[in-house]
Design an enzyme around this catalytic site. Structure first.
Site, PDB file in Angstrom:
ATOM      1  N   HIS A  59      -3.918  -4.776   1.400  1.00  0.00           N
ATOM      2  CA  HIS A  59      -3.361  -4.572   2.732  1.00  0.00           C
ATOM      3  C   HIS A  59      -4.117  -5.354   3.793  1.00  0.00           C
ATOM      4  CE1 HIS A  59      -6.671  -2.083   3.758  1.00  0.00           C
ATOM      5  NE2 HIS A  59      -6.384  -1.128   2.902  1.00  0.00           N
ATOM      6  N   CYS A  96       0.804  -1.220   0.000  1.00  0.00           N
ATOM      7  CA  CYS A  96       0.000   0.000   0.000  1.00  0.00           C
ATOM      8  C   CYS A  96       0.841   1.277   0.000  1.00  0.00           C
ATOM      9  CB  CYS A  96      -0.982  -0.058   1.153  1.00  0.00           C
ATOM     10  SG  CYS A  96      -2.540   0.675   0.691  1.00  0.00           S
ATOM     11  N   ARG A 147     -11.203   7.696  -3.808  1.00  0.00           N
ATOM     12  CA  ARG A 147     -10.489   6.557  -3.242  1.00  0.00           C
ATOM     13  C   ARG A 147     -10.949   5.271  -3.913  1.00  0.00           C
ATOM     14  NH1 ARG A 147      -7.585   8.186   0.911  1.00  0.00           N
ATOM     15  NH2 ARG A 147      -6.873   6.074   1.290  1.00  0.00           N
TER      16      ARG A 147
HETATM   17  N1  GLN Z   1      -1.208   7.314   0.540  1.00  0.00           N
HETATM   18  C1  GLN Z   1      -2.035   6.224   0.467  1.00  0.00           C
HETATM   19  C2  GLN Z   1      -3.259   6.377  -0.387  1.00  0.00           C
HETATM   20  O1  GLN Z   1      -3.113   6.373  -1.553  1.00  0.00           O
HETATM   21  C3  GLN Z   1      -1.952   5.259   1.464  1.00  0.00           C
HETATM   22  C4  GLN Z   1      -2.663   4.033   1.153  1.00  0.00           C
HETATM   23  C5  GLN Z   1      -2.580   2.990   2.209  1.00  0.00           C
HETATM   24  O2  GLN Z   1      -1.518   2.688   2.770  1.00  0.00           O
HETATM   25  N2  GLN Z   1      -3.738   2.432   2.487  1.00  0.00           N
HETATM   26  O3  GLN Z   1      -4.381   6.511   0.080  1.00  0.00           O
END
Ligand code: GLN
Length: 246
Positions: free
Chosen positions: A194, A94, A128
């Site tokens: 993750h 991630c 997201r």
């Molecule tokens: N910076 C991250 C994102 O794109 C982190 C993502 C994560 O570790 N879940 O949201």
């Protein structure tokens, strides 16, 4: 007894999804096969000595934490790159995959320098990418399904030196367009899957352990199969949840 040396990078900053569970799976699967292991936490300000480890793990984190560790990672980047060239197994998850790449432009527009051990770059998008995800992976001569959960705003684009960890069967993956997930280059794996990635993906855990043992012993390693019905059931359950089977 062969001891596998595991480096857990930044467990204090990059550990928002129970990343320690992934470390437990690695140590347990080694122990079940008669190997020992030693886990060393390396944080901000600590030195990373390339010859000290066979496996390097970095977990997920938020932009705020990534900003903190990116500055420190820059100081470790040549040591990390030399570990990669020496065949150390890397699993960076991630926030980790983003910082393994060349750069990450975060949601506030800050550009964070990555280590550059994966040929990719990441730019924060406007929405997201969240939800269950399943991918079909083909790494070296192995083929397996990997299931998990993704939650990232970063959109990752691979360069020509890295290949995807897998094709997306369900979910988003690296970005909203390419239908691929993660990256592999030398023995570095980066992925957006993750949380409890390894408890429900024993094939992936064993691939990484094989690489780590090969680094440790300088010999080719073929791990014996485990009777790990719980892990197999967890995998199957997650496959169902990802909408692939009933
Ligand atoms: N910076 C991250 C994102 O794109 C982190 C993502 C994560 O570790 N879940 O949201």
């Amino acid at each position: 007894m062969t001891e596998v040396r595991i480096c857990h990078l930044y467990p204090d900053h990059m550990n928002i999804y129970g990343d320690r569970g992934n470390i437990s799976v690695l140590t347990k699967r080694l122990q079940w096969r008669g190997y020992s292991s030693k886990v060393t936490n390396i944080g901000v300000g600590d030195k990373y000595v390339p010859g000290d480890f066979d496996l390097c793990y970095l977990g997920g984190g938020q932009d705020k934490d990534q900003n903190i560790i990116a500055l420190d990672l820059a100081k470790k980047s040549s040591a990390l790159a030399s570990a990669v060239d020496d065949g150390v197994a890397f699993l960076w998850v991630c926030g980790g995959i983003q910082l393994a790449g060349k750069r990450y432009v975060d949601a506030s527009g800050n550009e964070l320098q990555g280590v550059g051990i994966l040929d990719l770059e990441t730019i924060a998008g406007t929405e997201r990418l969240i939800g269950d995800i399943a991918i079909r992976s083909s790494v070296e001569d192995r083929e397996f399904t990997v299931v998990g959960y993704e939650n990232h705003i970063g959109q990752t684009y691979l360069g020509s030196d890295s290949r995807p960890l897998g094709k997306v069967l369900h979910g988003y993956g690296n970005n909203s367009y390419d239908q691929v997930e993660g990256a592999v280059q030398q023995r570095v794996i980066g992925t957006y899957l993750h949380g409890p990635l390894l408890p429900k993906n024993p094939d992936l855990a064993d691939l990484i352990l094989t690489w780590a043992l090969e680094h440790r012993t300088s010999e080719s390693v073929s791990l014996e199969k485990l009777e790990d019905d719980f892990a197999v059931l967890a995998h199957e359950r997650a496959v169902v949840r990802a909408g692939l089977k009933r």
